[in-house]
Each structure stands twice: as structure tokens, then as C-alpha cells.
Design a protein around this motif. Structure first.
Motif, mmCIF file in Angstrom:
data_model
loop_
_atom_site.group_PDB
_atom_site.id
_atom_site.type_symbol
_atom_site.label_atom_id
_atom_site.label_comp_id
_atom_site.label_asym_id
_atom_site.label_seq_id
_atom_site.Cartn_x
_atom_site.Cartn_y
_atom_site.Cartn_z
ATOM 1 N N ILE A 1 0.291 -4.940 -4.495
ATOM 2 C CA ILE A 1 -0.881 -4.067 -4.383
ATOM 3 C C ILE A 1 -0.848 -3.348 -3.036
ATOM 4 O O ILE A 1 -1.114 -2.163 -2.957
ATOM 5 C CB ILE A 1 -2.184 -4.878 -4.548
ATOM 6 C CG1 ILE A 1 -2.310 -5.350 -6.004
ATOM 7 C CG2 ILE A 1 -3.395 -4.051 -4.171
ATOM 8 C CD1 ILE A 1 -3.476 -6.253 -6.256
ATOM 9 N N ARG A 2 -0.493 -4.069 -1.963
ATOM 10 C CA ARG A 2 -0.493 -3.467 -0.632
ATOM 11 C C ARG A 2 0.490 -2.315 -0.539
ATOM 12 O O ARG A 2 0.230 -1.308 0.102
ATOM 13 C CB ARG A 2 -0.166 -4.514 0.426
ATOM 14 C CG ARG A 2 -0.185 -3.938 1.834
ATOM 15 C CD ARG A 2 0.358 -4.888 2.863
ATOM 16 N NE ARG A 2 1.786 -5.013 2.857
ATOM 17 C CZ ARG A 2 2.633 -4.140 3.398
ATOM 18 N NH1 ARG A 2 2.185 -3.058 3.955
ATOM 19 N NH2 ARG A 2 3.924 -4.338 3.368
ATOM 20 N N LYS A 3 1.644 -2.447 -1.158
ATOM 21 C CA LYS A 3 2.661 -1.408 -1.051
ATOM 22 C C LYS A 3 2.494 -0.319 -2.106
ATOM 23 O O LYS A 3 2.753 0.848 -1.855
ATOM 24 C CB LYS A 3 4.049 -2.018 -1.162
ATOM 25 C CG LYS A 3 4.411 -2.857 0.038
ATOM 26 C CD LYS A 3 5.823 -3.355 -0.060
ATOM 27 C CE LYS A 3 6.172 -4.135 1.187
ATOM 28 N NZ LYS A 3 7.568 -4.516 1.219
ATOM 29 N N CYS A 4 2.071 -0.692 -3.282
ATOM 30 C CA CYS A 4 2.048 0.241 -4.412
ATOM 31 C C CYS A 4 0.871 1.215 -4.353
ATOM 32 O O CYS A 4 1.051 2.419 -4.496
ATOM 33 C CB CYS A 4 2.024 -0.564 -5.697
ATOM 34 S SG CYS A 4 1.977 0.436 -7.164
ATOM 35 N N ILE A 5 -0.329 0.712 -4.161
ATOM 36 C CA ILE A 5 -1.523 1.547 -4.276
ATOM 37 C C ILE A 5 -1.568 2.664 -3.228
ATOM 38 O O ILE A 5 -1.790 3.817 -3.591
ATOM 39 C CB ILE A 5 -2.795 0.676 -4.256
ATOM 40 C CG1 ILE A 5 -2.860 -0.097 -5.559
ATOM 41 C CG2 ILE A 5 -4.034 1.525 -4.056
ATOM 42 C CD1 ILE A 5 -3.983 -1.066 -5.651
ATOM 43 N N PRO A 6 -1.340 2.383 -1.939
ATOM 44 C CA PRO A 6 -1.352 3.514 -0.995
ATOM 45 C C PRO A 6 -0.304 4.581 -1.317
ATOM 46 O O PRO A 6 -0.553 5.770 -1.148
ATOM 47 C CB PRO A 6 -1.072 2.856 0.360
ATOM 48 C CG PRO A 6 -1.562 1.472 0.201
ATOM 49 C CD PRO A 6 -1.264 1.112 -1.228
ATOM 50 N N ARG A 7 0.850 4.165 -1.828
ATOM 51 C CA ARG A 7 1.892 5.149 -2.168
ATOM 52 C C ARG A 7 1.482 6.001 -3.358
ATOM 53 O O ARG A 7 1.734 7.209 -3.388
ATOM 54 C CB ARG A 7 3.211 4.438 -2.445
ATOM 55 C CG ARG A 7 3.811 3.902 -1.170
ATOM 56 C CD ARG A 7 5.129 3.238 -1.382
ATOM 57 N NE ARG A 7 5.577 2.686 -0.104
ATOM 58 C CZ ARG A 7 6.399 1.691 0.019
ATOM 59 N NH1 ARG A 7 6.913 1.121 -1.051
ATOM 60 N NH2 ARG A 7 6.746 1.249 1.204
ATOM 61 N N ILE A 8 0.837 5.393 -4.338
ATOM 62 C CA ILE A 8 0.380 6.167 -5.497
ATOM 63 C C ILE A 8 -0.704 7.157 -5.079
ATOM 64 O O ILE A 8 -0.667 8.332 -5.453
ATOM 65 C CB ILE A 8 -0.136 5.223 -6.612
ATOM 66 C CG1 ILE A 8 1.030 4.425 -7.209
ATOM 67 C CG2 ILE A 8 -0.857 6.011 -7.696
ATOM 68 C CD1 ILE A 8 0.584 3.325 -8.150
ATOM 69 N N LEU A 9 -1.652 6.703 -4.288
ATOM 70 C CA LEU A 9 -2.721 7.593 -3.825
ATOM 71 C C LEU A 9 -2.164 8.718 -2.962
ATOM 72 O O LEU A 9 -2.593 9.864 -3.057
ATOM 73 C CB LEU A 9 -3.779 6.797 -3.069
ATOM 74 C CG LEU A 9 -4.616 5.842 -3.923
ATOM 75 C CD1 LEU A 9 -5.492 4.979 -3.047
ATOM 76 C CD2 LEU A 9 -5.445 6.606 -4.918
ATOM 77 N N ARG A 10 -1.195 8.388 -2.127
ATOM 78 C CA ARG A 10 -0.564 9.417 -1.301
ATOM 79 C C ARG A 10 0.149 10.446 -2.173
ATOM 80 O O ARG A 10 0.073 11.646 -1.921
ATOM 81 C CB ARG A 10 0.424 8.762 -0.344
ATOM 82 C CG ARG A 10 1.146 9.745 0.527
ATOM 83 C CD ARG A 10 2.063 9.018 1.492
ATOM 84 N NE ARG A 10 2.944 9.966 2.124
ATOM 85 C CZ ARG A 10 4.246 9.814 2.204
ATOM 86 N NH1 ARG A 10 4.824 8.762 1.718
ATOM 87 N NH2 ARG A 10 4.977 10.718 2.806
ATOM 88 N N ALA A 11 0.824 9.989 -3.211
ATOM 89 C CA ALA A 11 1.529 10.915 -4.105
ATOM 90 C C ALA A 11 0.557 11.868 -4.804
ATOM 91 O O ALA A 11 0.849 13.060 -4.961
ATOM 92 C CB ALA A 11 2.336 10.134 -5.134
ATOM 93 N N VAL A 12 -0.601 11.367 -5.187
ATOM 94 C CA VAL A 12 -1.593 12.227 -5.839
ATOM 95 C C VAL A 12 -2.118 13.266 -4.860
ATOM 96 O O VAL A 12 -2.262 14.446 -5.194
ATOM 97 C CB VAL A 12 -2.737 11.384 -6.435
ATOM 98 C CG1 VAL A 12 -3.848 12.266 -6.952
ATOM 99 C CG2 VAL A 12 -2.214 10.497 -7.543
ATOM 100 N N VAL A 13 -2.395 12.848 -3.622
ATOM 101 C CA VAL A 13 -2.868 13.807 -2.621
ATOM 102 C C VAL A 13 -1.776 14.837 -2.324
ATOM 103 O O VAL A 13 -2.057 16.025 -2.173
ATOM 104 C CB VAL A 13 -3.316 13.086 -1.328
ATOM 105 C CG1 VAL A 13 -3.620 14.078 -0.227
ATOM 106 C CG2 VAL A 13 -4.533 12.234 -1.610
#
Length: 157
Positions: A1-13
Motif C-alpha cells: 500500500i505504501r509504495k503502490c498508492i502514491p505512485r498510482i495517484l501520482r500517475a493520475v495527476v
């Protein structure tokens, strides 16, 4: 969760940033809705798994205490991911601001080659023009950081 979620949110932005000049309004609207959906799900995950919440907050607070420590340099892939993680666990911007801005300037200077510039105004102009795409991404993420709900706010609702 720590690694995956920020990367997904960053990709959307980044999708919003990438298409901001030439994209159709519906594409930007879709990207924003996707971001908000993923952000809300992320907050629910962080709230449901207390261990993740504590680990994420302690990593963010550890980074704030010394953003230049060798142990902190590899914890986050980018400043953007740190900003997203801080927003998820509810670290207020005034607490994050000084360390974040110091590290932002350091990253900009490290990624910029100064070809004999000695006049401070010319040096700053060169740094800003060289790092403009990076700074725009950080500003977009900061706008999401300021406007989004945190885990603590959502928990009170």
C-alpha cells in the motif's frame, strides 16, 4: 500500500498535467474523477489498516525531520510521492513546508547544470527555466494536497 498508492495517484495527476494544454475537457474531467476516486479508496485503506497508517505517518515524519539523511533519500521515489503520502495521513502543510521547500530547491539545483553563471539573477532564471516542468508537477500535486480530504478528516465525517 505504501509504495503502490502514491505512485498510482501520482500517475493520475501526471495524466492531468500532461494533457492540460491539448486535452479535451472530458479527458481532464475523467482524470480528476479517477484521482478523487482512488484518493478516497486510498484513505479508506489507510484507515482500515492501522499499521499502514502508522508506518506511512512515521516515514513522512522521519523524512520531515531530515530530508537530506542518506536513509531518507531512498524511502520515496520522488517528492511528488512524499506529498501524496503526507496528504493521505493528514500531515499538515505547515509542518511539511520547510523541509519540502529546502529539498525542492536542492533537487532543482542538483538537476541543473550551471555553465559559468555567476550573477544570482541569471542563476535563478536558469534554474527556474530548466526545472519548470518539475515545478509545475509539484504545484499541481500541491493543489491536490491542499484541497483533498485527509484520513483524519474523512474519519470524522
Amino acid at each position: 500500500i505504501r509504495k503502490c498508492i502514491p505512485r498510482i495517484l501520482r500517475a493520475v495527476v501526471m495524466e492531468v498535467v500532461k494533457g492540460r494544454d491539448s486535452a479535451h475537457k472530458s479527458r481532464i474531467d475523467h482524470a480528476l474523477r479517477t484521482y478523487l476516486l482512488i484518493h478516497q479508496v486510498s484513505i479508506k485503506l489507510v484507515l482500515h489498516y492501522e499499521v499502514v497508517f502508522k508506518a506511512l505517518s512515521s516515514l513522512v515524519l522521519l523524512w520531515i525531520s531530515n530530508p537530506f539523511a542518506p536513509s531518507n533519500l531512498n524511502k520515496w521515489e520522488s517528492l511528488e510521492e512524499l506529498l501524496i503520502a503526507a496528504s493521505l495521513v493528514g500531515v499538515p502543510w505547515p509542518l511539511l513546508r520547510e523541509a519540502f521547500v529546502r529539498r525542492l530547491f536542492w533537487d532543482c539545483v542538483q538537476n541543473c547544470t550551471l555553465a559559468g553563471e555567476t550573477v544570482p539573477r541569471a542563476v535563478l532564471r536558469h534554474i527556474w527555466t530548466t526545472c519548470k516542468p518539475f515545478l509545475l508537477r509539484v504545484l499541481y500535486l500541491h493543489s491536490f494536497f491542499v484541497s483533498g480530504r485527509t484520513a483524519n478528516e474523512l474519519d470524522r465525517v
